[in-house]
Write an enzyme that holds these catalytic residues in place. Structure first.
Site, PDB file in Angstrom:
ATOM      1  N   GLU A  90     -28.513   0.462 -27.677  1.00  0.00           N
ATOM      2  CA  GLU A  90     -28.807   1.499 -26.882  1.00  0.00           C
ATOM      3  C   GLU A  90     -27.458   2.314 -26.337  1.00  0.00           C
ATOM      4  O   GLU A  90     -26.721   1.726 -25.680  1.00  0.00           O
ATOM      5  CB  GLU A  90     -29.750   1.062 -25.804  1.00  0.00           C
ATOM      6  CG  GLU A  90     -30.379   2.075 -24.835  1.00  0.00           C
ATOM      7  CD  GLU A  90     -31.159   1.409 -23.681  1.00  0.00           C
ATOM      8  OE1 GLU A  90     -31.998   0.419 -23.968  1.00  0.00           O
ATOM      9  OE2 GLU A  90     -31.152   1.836 -22.671  1.00  0.00           O
ATOM     10  N   LYS A 286     -35.765  -5.196 -17.239  1.00  0.00           N
ATOM     11  CA  LYS A 286     -34.959  -4.646 -18.706  1.00  0.00           C
ATOM     12  C   LYS A 286     -33.744  -4.280 -18.739  1.00  0.00           C
ATOM     13  O   LYS A 286     -32.756  -4.374 -19.432  1.00  0.00           O
ATOM     14  CB  LYS A 286     -35.974  -3.401 -19.125  1.00  0.00           C
ATOM     15  CG  LYS A 286     -35.801  -3.177 -20.387  1.00  0.00           C
ATOM     16  CD  LYS A 286     -34.833  -2.112 -20.888  1.00  0.00           C
ATOM     17  CE  LYS A 286     -34.979  -1.741 -22.351  1.00  0.00           C
ATOM     18  NZ  LYS A 286     -33.779  -0.818 -22.771  1.00  0.00           N
ATOM     19  N   ASP A 302     -29.284 -17.596 -28.370  1.00  0.00           N
ATOM     20  CA  ASP A 302     -30.706 -17.474 -28.661  1.00  0.00           C
ATOM     21  C   ASP A 302     -31.146 -16.349 -27.490  1.00  0.00           C
ATOM     22  O   ASP A 302     -31.643 -17.005 -26.564  1.00  0.00           O
ATOM     23  CB  ASP A 302     -31.194 -18.466 -28.736  1.00  0.00           C
ATOM     24  CG  ASP A 302     -32.815 -18.467 -28.900  1.00  0.00           C
ATOM     25  OD1 ASP A 302     -33.364 -17.373 -29.134  1.00  0.00           O
ATOM     26  OD2 ASP A 302     -33.395 -19.649 -29.519  1.00  0.00           O
ATOM     27  N   HIS A 399     -27.484   9.404 -19.915  1.00  0.00           N
ATOM     28  CA  HIS A 399     -27.933   9.511 -21.563  1.00  0.00           C
ATOM     29  C   HIS A 399     -27.648  10.510 -22.166  1.00  0.00           C
ATOM     30  O   HIS A 399     -27.295  10.608 -23.289  1.00  0.00           O
ATOM     31  CB  HIS A 399     -29.496   9.011 -21.165  1.00  0.00           C
ATOM     32  CG  HIS A 399     -29.862   7.812 -21.070  1.00  0.00           C
ATOM     33  ND1 HIS A 399     -31.253   7.261 -21.112  1.00  0.00           N
ATOM     34  CD2 HIS A 399     -29.132   6.566 -20.957  1.00  0.00           C
ATOM     35  CE1 HIS A 399     -31.054   5.963 -20.743  1.00  0.00           C
ATOM     36  NE2 HIS A 399     -29.974   5.578 -20.643  1.00  0.00           N
TER      37      HIS A 399
HETATM   38  C1  MEV Z   1     -33.042   1.758 -19.714  1.00  0.00           C
HETATM   39  O1  MEV Z   1     -32.721   0.921 -21.008  1.00  0.00           O
HETATM   40  C2  MEV Z   1     -32.641   0.839 -18.650  1.00  0.00           C
HETATM   41  C3  MEV Z   1     -33.203   1.365 -17.282  1.00  0.00           C
HETATM   42  O2  MEV Z   1     -34.689   2.120 -17.328  1.00  0.00           O
HETATM   43  C4  MEV Z   1     -33.441   0.294 -16.250  1.00  0.00           C
HETATM   44  C5  MEV Z   1     -33.993   0.799 -14.941  1.00  0.00           C
HETATM   45  O3  MEV Z   1     -34.757   1.649 -14.866  1.00  0.00           O
HETATM   46  O4  MEV Z   1     -33.439   0.238 -13.737  1.00  0.00           O
HETATM   47  C6  MEV Z   1     -32.452   2.593 -16.892  1.00  0.00           C
END
Ligand code: MEV
Length: 449
Positions: A90, A286, A302, A399
């Site tokens: 990513e 995430k 793992d 991004h």
């Molecule tokens: C993107 O891979 C992860 C985010 O969405 C995490 C977040 O929102 O805190 C930017």
């Protein structure tokens, strides 16, 4: 039976050679089988010995799948500077980790502390006899018998400072008729320990079967049913805490019009929301795993075990919540992550995958505890960077910058063209078409509107 025209099943696939497997897949699943074959073959390694190692990791291999391997330098962790290997596809993740590492290196760096490194294994069995007599017998005799039986298998781990810590009998008969667990806890030193744990569990299981079959005092119920023996990937006591802290005043963010106090307040609110709302918590976590998994992958660990454990831990209160916490008290901003990490630096892929070995070398050949700290700090850095973007510029700003670079690379832009594009797209919407049009105009020396 006749095979239908659309039946693309096959018998004995695993017995084909690698080349035969590749041929079959390409002929059956691709319109242009030759070009598909070329693509798969392009990723075969030129050194057959190394390719053999890769093929040996899995089954039915026909190629290698490549992911970017990046590094985030200047990570100050427990007063030691690391260059952190990160395997992730990513965009923006490695850049965000690097930027957070730079930010915190000027404010004392990251800290971590290992709470414990305990792993768990379970034997699940059913028995209809008297629970109290079983518990009594377990404590007075069975437990030491089992310990004695596994001693030869634990010897080497004990020499390294680990081994089996405890063997416990858990009565689960109120939850499920006749159901018991034998729960073993382990310290597996620098290895993740899955093989060791499963071996010990299966040895215990063998002995348990023997005891039930041969002891008169265990014949007061039906013959027990031994269902399974397996480690648990939920390791809440294999736990690391990572944190950063600084005075609120020193939280100044150059790209933002916010004061340091406003920044701290908005950051704190963002973390609190992730603690109370599961929709936000999952995305928030995430972000933590963006950093964590990248280190776990780079070091050959793992990541599925780390993920499933981490998410279960995030729901330990009964509600899925943020893995990180934030406090702003007495002028001090503190941001922390508690995460169970059952990872290792010896055994498994860590010493077979050539890049995993290099990753560990890059990190100074850490032990498991140090690697837990490094991975946790990278997860925390990533979460910090994500929240910082979200509450200031918005996530698309970073991004899109990366997205622009990717498109420019794809369109073979020169450094001068890239510089012009960066300026032009600072306040414009970036899409593949808009960048292509921009470059066409620049290349024809047309004025760009
Ligand atoms: C993107 O891979 C992860 C985010 O969405 C995490 C977040 O929102 O805190 C930017």
């Amino acid at each position: 039976m006749m095979k239908g025209k659309n039946d693309r099943s096959i018998r004995g696939f695993s017995r084909l050679s690698k080349q035969e497997k590749l041929n079959w897949v390409c002929e059956n699943f691709f319109g242009d089988s030759e070009s598909a074959q070329e693509t798969f073959e392009m990723f075969h390694l030129s050194d057959p010995d190394v390719q053999n190692i890769f093929d040996g990791f899995s089954e039915n291999t026909i190629s290698n799948h490549i992911l970017p391997y990046g590094v985030a330098p200047n990570f100050l962790i427990n007063n030691k500077t690391y260059c952190i290997p990160m395997v992730i596809e990513e965009s923006s993740v490695v850049a965000a980790a690097s930027s957070a590492s730079k930010f915190w290196a000027q404010r004392g760096g990251f800290q971590y502390e290992i709470k414990d490194v305990e792993k768990i294994g379970q034997i699940h069995f059913f028995w209809s006899g008297d629970p109290d007599s079983l518990k009594q017998l377990f404590n007075s005799e069975l437990k030491s018998d089992l310990n004695h039986h596994i001693a030869p298998f634990v010897k080497n781990m004990e020499k390294r400072g680990g081994g089996v810590r405890e063997i416990m009998l858990t009565d689960k008969t109120e939850e499920l008729d006749n159901y018991y667990q034998l729960v073993l806890t382990f310290d597996t030193c620098d290895s993740m320990g899955a093989n060791f744990i499963n071996t010990i569990l299966e040895e215990c299981l063998k002995r348990l079967k023997w005891l039930f079959a041969n002891r008169e005092d265990l014949k007061n119920g039906d013959q027990p049913e031994f269902l399974m023996a397996i480690l648990s990937n939920y390791t809440p006591d294999c736990l690391v805490r990572a944190w950063v802290e600084c005075s609120v005043d020193s939280l100044h963010h150059p790209q933002s019009s916010l004061t340091a106090a406003e920044f701290a307040d908005r950051f704190h609110k963002a973390v609190k929301i992730a603690q109370l709302d599961k929709y936000r918590a999952v995305t928030h976590n995430k972000g933590v795993f963006n950093g964590l998994d990248a280190v776990v992958l780079a070091t050959g660990n793992d990541f599925r075990a780390v993920e499933s454990c981490g998410h279960a831990f995030a729901a330990r209160s009964g509600r899925y919540q943020s893995l990180t916490d934030c406090s702003v008290e007495n002028g001090v901003f503190k941001f922390s992550l508690d995460i169970p990490l059952a990872i290792g630096t010896v055994g498994g892929l860590t010493c077979l995958h050539p890049l995993a070995k290099r990753s560990l070398e890059m990190l100074g050949n850490p032990g498991a505890r140090e690697l837990m700290g490094i991975a946790a700090c990278t997860g925390l850095a990533q979460n910090f960077a994500a929240i910082r973007s979200l509450i200031t510029t918005g996530i698309q700003y970073g991004h899109m910058k990366m997205h622009l670079e990717n498109i420019l690379n794809h369109l073979n832009a020169s450094p001068e063209e890239s510089e012009k594009a960066a300026l032009y797209f600072e306040s414009r919407i970036i899409s593949f078409n808009s960048v292509r049009n921009f470059l066409e105009n620049v290349r024809c020396a047309r004025p760009v509107k």
